[in-house]
Scaffold this active site. Structure first.
Site, PDB file in Angstrom:
ATOM      1  N   ASP A   6       0.861  -1.177   0.000  1.00  0.00           N
ATOM      2  CA  ASP A   6       0.000   0.000   0.000  1.00  0.00           C
ATOM      3  C   ASP A   6       0.905   1.237   0.000  1.00  0.00           C
ATOM      4  O   ASP A   6       2.124   1.152   0.204  1.00  0.00           O
ATOM      5  CB  ASP A   6      -0.985  -0.007   1.180  1.00  0.00           C
ATOM      6  CG  ASP A   6      -2.199   0.882   0.880  1.00  0.00           C
ATOM      7  OD1 ASP A   6      -2.136   1.684  -0.072  1.00  0.00           O
ATOM      8  OD2 ASP A   6      -3.215   0.780   1.590  1.00  0.00           O
TER       9      ASP A   6
HETATM   10  C1  BGC Z   1      -5.000   3.252   0.095  1.00  0.00           C
HETATM   11  C2  BGC Z   1      -5.234   2.189  -0.963  1.00  0.00           C
HETATM   12  C3  BGC Z   1      -5.156   2.797  -2.326  1.00  0.00           C
HETATM   13  C4  BGC Z   1      -3.812   3.471  -2.492  1.00  0.00           C
HETATM   14  C5  BGC Z   1      -3.593   4.069  -3.860  1.00  0.00           C
HETATM   15  C6  BGC Z   1      -3.755   4.064  -0.187  1.00  0.00           C
HETATM   16  O1  BGC Z   1      -3.631   5.139   0.667  1.00  0.00           O
HETATM   17  O2  BGC Z   1      -4.903   2.640   1.353  1.00  0.00           O
HETATM   18  O3  BGC Z   1      -6.477   1.571  -0.758  1.00  0.00           O
HETATM   19  O4  BGC Z   1      -5.356   1.819  -3.308  1.00  0.00           O
HETATM   20  O5  BGC Z   1      -3.705   4.503  -1.527  1.00  0.00           O
HETATM   21  O6  BGC Z   1      -4.394   5.138  -4.106  1.00  0.00           O
END
Ligand code: BGC
Length: 716
Positions: free
Chosen positions: A266
């Site tokens: 993530d």
């Molecule tokens: C979130 C994810 C997301 C990623 C990309 C993160 O902060 O937890 O769910 O896919 O950002 O945008």
């Protein structure tokens, strides 16, 4: 490309080029020379240009022109001509926005979810995207967590069905991912939905048995449906952050679940191993993450800055790097990027696809089906000839698309006021604070109408990532407005626009009807109007319980049996109970009203004994006793009366949505086999026990106990 060619390509790559494939940078990095767009998030400085030249994937940018320009520029500068992958969050639609996932869950229609995700995929691919960070398959039980909106709720079986449907919709069901589909990335592996206290990014600590029993099924279903990527979670699992967790990623995901696709961290989660206190510095974080099984580092730059030297110093086995890179190359190959880095993209196609009329039509249909009628005391559907006061901070508010609608267009979204031009309108209150003049105006407008439709709720600024709330009631100014509406003595219909279960204890007594509309998407306002006037009969059912008080959280239907279950109606003390509120949530899982009325009768079971090689059939007759046609979700719940370990009071094991004309009766049958009775035992084996089982079929998780059926399961 053939596999051998990919392997050849790998042989030609320098360490730096390999590391590049394992990095993901925000689109803004690539745009900096053109328009100077600042980089968002915590990353304060861009990487050097030559790292960008070898990089592997781009985050959060889409649109034919931008993607084409970035890809062209990249291919021009890349020594080996390896195309970039473009990934973004296409959660509930790309430009045509559907209801938030919690609303999608309320449709109880996995096939509909597959259909709309195919539309989202078509739009996203026309705008140059290759991968969506969906489905979020996290099981959720705490509405304080702002991200419950991204989940389909509190039940493992339903989440399983929706996660698989999302993958099939995004990727299509054929062997290869066609140009009008994109890859799916299931997230957040694992158990992110259990963040303690509902506070985002917080600790998760649960037993392995619980992890396997409640949380793994939906991730697993997404993988079985063919999801090409997995995203790691921010939280810890068994004491170790998911992005540095080898038993989770190499053990469970790769060895046990046979996942061969790409694992991406993530956002910034690799570097966060330092803040978690399991890595001394960024270099150790990079080392631990790669060793644990993270292929791509999303945005933390730890891989970009440290992996090359870790390999040179033999602190990382070069074969680990190669394996990860090969997986990324394979994904690019599966998407056809080596043959056509633009995947047939064209500006004409993009224009024809985005926001197409049939997509908007589907958005309206899905929004109608997602709405849950929580209360109705003979007010809805509204009669056409009555004058309506449309009042509230959501009445003329286009914030209907939900937190993840990054490519949606809020400015062009029609509001309830736009769709109800004949109603008298007053805002009544700001969303979160009182304004006397607005209130006075509203009193005037309400005085002149026959019926009051209040549009209340909380905006996208109070839901989604990093938007945890300690209290989940509506703002006091909205409750005040509601009370004033109630005092007029006129019927009050509350339409709610929110992205989490809200504590409606202070709303319920003052509303004659409550319609949960969620953040319903591009066509949400029209859908609400269609439901209010009965053009569409509401059929949504909750997939997450609505608590009576914040102090009741977590409250969910499939709780484990306690040693002191509270007998119904008992006021006595030494039971598992609160002394100030009932145990039950205000609105339970599976609940939702209709303008029609359904009766369940003649529940029957084909036989009272079951063994591992047989099946039995349970059936129920459902009759529409009203004068209008309607849809009903018939739900099957099973209870294992005595288990090797403590079992839930009941578990959803099947459901069927039926439509019934007035006076029509349909028989709904479910097949039960020993597979459905299996669960994780204390030694983690997955098996079913002999003994007695209870079965309910009903329109909610609160079932009529007289309708209970029983059977005995024999293992020999
Ligand atoms: C979130 C994810 C997301 C990623 C990309 C993160 O902060 O937890 O769910 O896919 O950002 O945008």
């Amino acid at each position: 490309m053939k596999q051998e060619q990919l392997e050849q390509l790998l042989l030609k790559m320098s360490v730096k080029e390999k590391v590049g494939q394992l990095t993901q940078f925000a689109g803004a990095f690539y745009m900096k020379h053109d328009d100077g767009t600042p980089v968002t998030g915590r990353i304060e400085f861009p990487v050097e240009d030559d790292m960008l030249d070898v990089s592997g994937s781009v985050l959060g940018i889409a649109g034919f022109e931008k993607v084409k320009a970035i890809q062209e520029n990249h291919l021009h500068r890349s020594r080996l001509g390896i195309p970039l992958l473009f990934m973004a969050d296409v959660i509930n639609g790309f430009q045509t926005i559907f209801p938030i996932p919690l609303g999608l869950g309320a449709t109880w229609e996995p096939s509909l979810i597959e259909k709309l995700q195919a539309v989202a995929s078509k739009e996203a691919s026309s705008a140059g995207l290759h991968v969506s960070f969906a489905p979020m398959a996290d099981l959720v039980r705490d509405p304080r967590w702002g991200r419950v909106m991204e989940s389909t709720g509190e039940d493992p079986y339903l989440n399983e069905r929706f996660a698989a449907a999302t993958v099939s919709g995004l990727q299509g069901r054929s062997e290869t991912i066609s140009n009008d589909h994109i890859g799916a990335c299931v997230k957040h592996f694992a158990a992110y939905g259990l963040s303690e206290g509902g506070r985002d990014y917080n600790t998760v600590d649960l037993s392995e048995r619980e992890l396997r029993e409640m949380h793994m099924p939906a991730y697993k279903a997404a993988l079985q449906a063919g999801a090409k990527l997995v995203m790691t979670a921010f939280n810890t699992v068994n004491g170790m952050p998911a992005s540095g967790n080898a038993p989770l990623l190499r053990g469970m995901l790769r060895d046990e679940l046979d996942f061969e696709g790409v694992v991406i961290s993530d956002f910034d989660a690799v570097e966060e191993l330092v803040a978690h206190g399991v890595a001394e510095n960024e270099s150790v974080a990079a080392q631990k993450a790669l060793q644990a099984g993270v292929d791509i580092d999303m945005m933390s730059l730890s891989y970009a800055r440290s992996l090359s030297s870790l390999v040179e110093q033999n602190l990382i086995d070069a074969s680990l790097l190669d394996e990860a890179v090969l997986r990324v190359l394979e994904l690019k190959n599966e998407l056809g990027l080596f043959e056509d880095p633009y995947r047939g993209m064209s500006v004409t196609n993009e224009q024809a696809v985005l926001n197409a009329a049939e997509h908007r039509k589907l958005a309206c249909e899905v929004a109608e089906k997602s709405m849950v009628l929580l209360k109705n005391q003979n007010v809805l559907p509204l009669e056409r000839n009555r004058s309506i006061a449309l009042v509230g901070p959501y009445a003329d508010n286009p914030d209907l698309l939900g937190e993840w609608s990054i490519f949606g267009n809020m400015e062009e979204t029609k509001t309830l006021k736009d769709r109800l031009p004949d109603a008298r309108y007053a805002q009544g209150s700001a969303l979160y604070h009182r304004e006397e003049t607005l209130l006075l105006e509203a009193l005037d407008v309400m005085a002149q109408a026959d019926v009051i439709v209040l549009a209340l709720g909380e905006g996208r600024d109070r839901s989604g990532e990093a938007r945890s709330r300690a209290s989940i009631t509506l703002a006091p100014c909205q409750i005040e407005l509601l009370k004033k509406a109630h005092e007029t003595g006129k019927p009050v219909v509350v339409t709610l626009f929110n992205a989490r279960p809200i504590d409606l204890t202070d709303v319920e007594p003052y509303a004659d009807a409550i319609l949960e509309c969620w953040h319903p998407g591009s066509e949400g306002a029209q859908a609400v109007v269609n439901v209010l006037f009965g053009k569409t009969n509401p059929s949504g059912k909750l997939t997450m319980s609505f608590p009576r008080a914040t102090g009741q959280i977590p409250v969910y239907y499939n709780a484990y049996k306690t040693g002191r279950p509270l007998p119904e109606g008992s006021e006595e003390r030494f039971y598992s109970r609160y002394i100030d509120i009932p145990n039950e949530p205000l609105y339970p899982f599976g609940f939702g009203l209709s303008y029609a009325a359904f009766t369940y009768s003649n529940r029957r079971i084909s036989q009272s004994e079951l063994n591992p090689s047989s099946t039995l059939i349970v059936s129920v007759d459902v009759t529409n006793t009203s004068l209008v046609a309607g849809e009903e979700v018939v739900q099957l719940y099973i209870q294992d009366v005595v288990g090797e370990v403590v079992r839930p009071v009941k578990e959803l094991k099947g459901f069927e949505k039926i439509s019934l004309l007035p006076n029509e009766t349909k028989t709904v049958s479910f097949e039960i086999d020993s597979e459905m009775l299996r669960y994780h035992h204390s030694d983690l084996s997955y098996a079913s026990d002999p003994g007695l089982f209870h079965v309910w079929m009903d329109g909610s998780s609160v079932c009529e106990d007289e309708g209970k059926l029983t059977f005995t399961f024999h293992t020999s």
